[in-house]
Design an enzyme around this catalytic site. Sequence first.
Site, PDB file in Angstrom:
ATOM      1  N   ASN A   5      90.721  65.542  -3.246  1.00 34.93           N
ATOM      2  CA  ASN A   5      91.966  66.144  -3.742  1.00 34.93           C
ATOM      3  C   ASN A   5      91.958  67.662  -3.591  1.00 34.93           C
ATOM      4  O   ASN A   5      92.974  68.260  -3.251  1.00 34.93           O
ATOM      5  CB  ASN A   5      92.188  65.762  -5.206  1.00 34.93           C
TER       6      ASN A   5
ATOM      7  N   CYS B 249      97.799  65.112 -10.563  1.00 36.65           N
ATOM      8  CA  CYS B 249      96.448  65.099  -9.974  1.00 36.65           C
ATOM      9  C   CYS B 249      95.992  66.446  -9.438  1.00 36.65           C
ATOM     10  O   CYS B 249      95.003  66.996  -9.914  1.00 36.65           O
ATOM     11  CB  CYS B 249      96.373  64.057  -8.868  1.00 36.65           C
TER      12      CYS B 249
END
Length: 455
Positions: free
Chosen positions: A232, A284
């Site tokens: 990520n 996220c």
Amino acid sequence: MEHNNITVSVVGSGYVGTTTAALLANIGIKTFAIDIDENKIAKLKSGKAPFFEAGLDALVAQGIASGNLIPTTSYQQAIPNSNIVMSSVGTPDNPDGSPNLDFVFSALDSIASFAKPELIYVQKSTVPVGTGQQIIDHFKTKNSSSKFSYVSAPEFLREGSAVIDSIIPDRIVVGGQNPDVNMQIADIFMTVFEQYKNIAGIAQIACPDSAQKPTIFNMNLESAELTKVTANAFLALKISFANSIAVLADTTGADVVEVMDAVGADNRIGRAFLNAGRGYGGGCFPKDVSGLISSADRYHVDMSIMSAATKINNSMSDYVVSRLTELVDDNDLKDKKIAVLGLAFKAGTSDVRKSPGIKIANKLAELEAQVSAYDPEANHEAQDDLDSKISLHNNYREALKSATAVIIATDWAEFSKISASEFSELMTGKIIFDAVNMLDPKDFSDMVYQGVGRK
Ligand code: UDX
């Protein structure tokens, strides 16, 4: 592989938990979906997902109809009957950016007190590297007789495509002390993949005729934990990098879309996640990036590369507003009617967590513009986060009515279908600010089209 003899409890019915529980139930595994929120459980029992996600309602409904999916608020009902627990509770961030693991540890306490002796405890939530070992130590203090195993099996699904991402994943990552136990968990997710066509049929979502089998990465616990945040963080880095180049493009006359198309054609780099615009949001990226920075701080490791990415990301909504200001009369937004189309953090979801569209709308209201906003799915969710002076509308036509300018802040397909003539008819001004670079400037030659980093 047959999984008829196992029972799984999925703890936490958010995006990851609900998707996981619905999929396991649809491959024939008896699955408890546990949540402390009675409303979520009531919704699941009625055969619906607690939020909008393409295909998920149908999978939940089928899970309930088959009797394999059992939503409950009771740990006592579910855990003593489960061989495997998958924890997917929320890990929000603390004000200092570090992840708040309160839910992870309170779920752990509830699980530990009812656990079967040979429980496999799977962590699906994104947690900082080192958390697994803390959980193992903590579990032992609560339940010393248990021979439990711990596996980190991070989830890589994107909101808006949670089902397809989960049934055809790029990879299956499992990490823990016992490679054989890791493989047992990987096998369950491989079975989901093997049945992807059947599941996509139930979910009524499009899927390819053939798909590459996901690679299983069986590794140590800390590596699995770090893999998730690294993936990520790298994607967030790509976006912020594209945004930095976009600002340079704006000041030099280059076009960032042309630049990134050419740069991304290098297969070492790839085109994905190089779309410049108003920056990333969601549940996220912002949290995982700040979590990585705080983990690095704890171990005195320099992670300034991610601090820079965060700084750039935070600046992008202000950048959009200041570029818009340059285009309006008197360079002043006060009392100008500005439409904001898109409040979800990205298309395909009703999620508004850390949404750039909301940030932009509030910034405009702060500058005393008259803001009219619309989102196809997220109006309701956005309401509480929006400045009370902002008017919310049920369709884009109402939001655009008599506007001086429009900012497109989410890449909903609906917005790419609005023609230049429709914008002109509805608005009094001509300014189209495409903050997600989704439109073709050539279609707006009679208007004032402005993208981020676009000529
Ligand atoms: C992300 C990861 O993609 C997923 O693998 C992980 O499991 C969870 O976090 P998600 O947050 O659902 O998924 O959304 P994603 O599609 O990755 O988009 C994140 C944000 O970045 C959005 O606000 C999107 O608009 C923005 N974005 C994305 C860009 O600004 N530019 C891009 O090129 C790509």
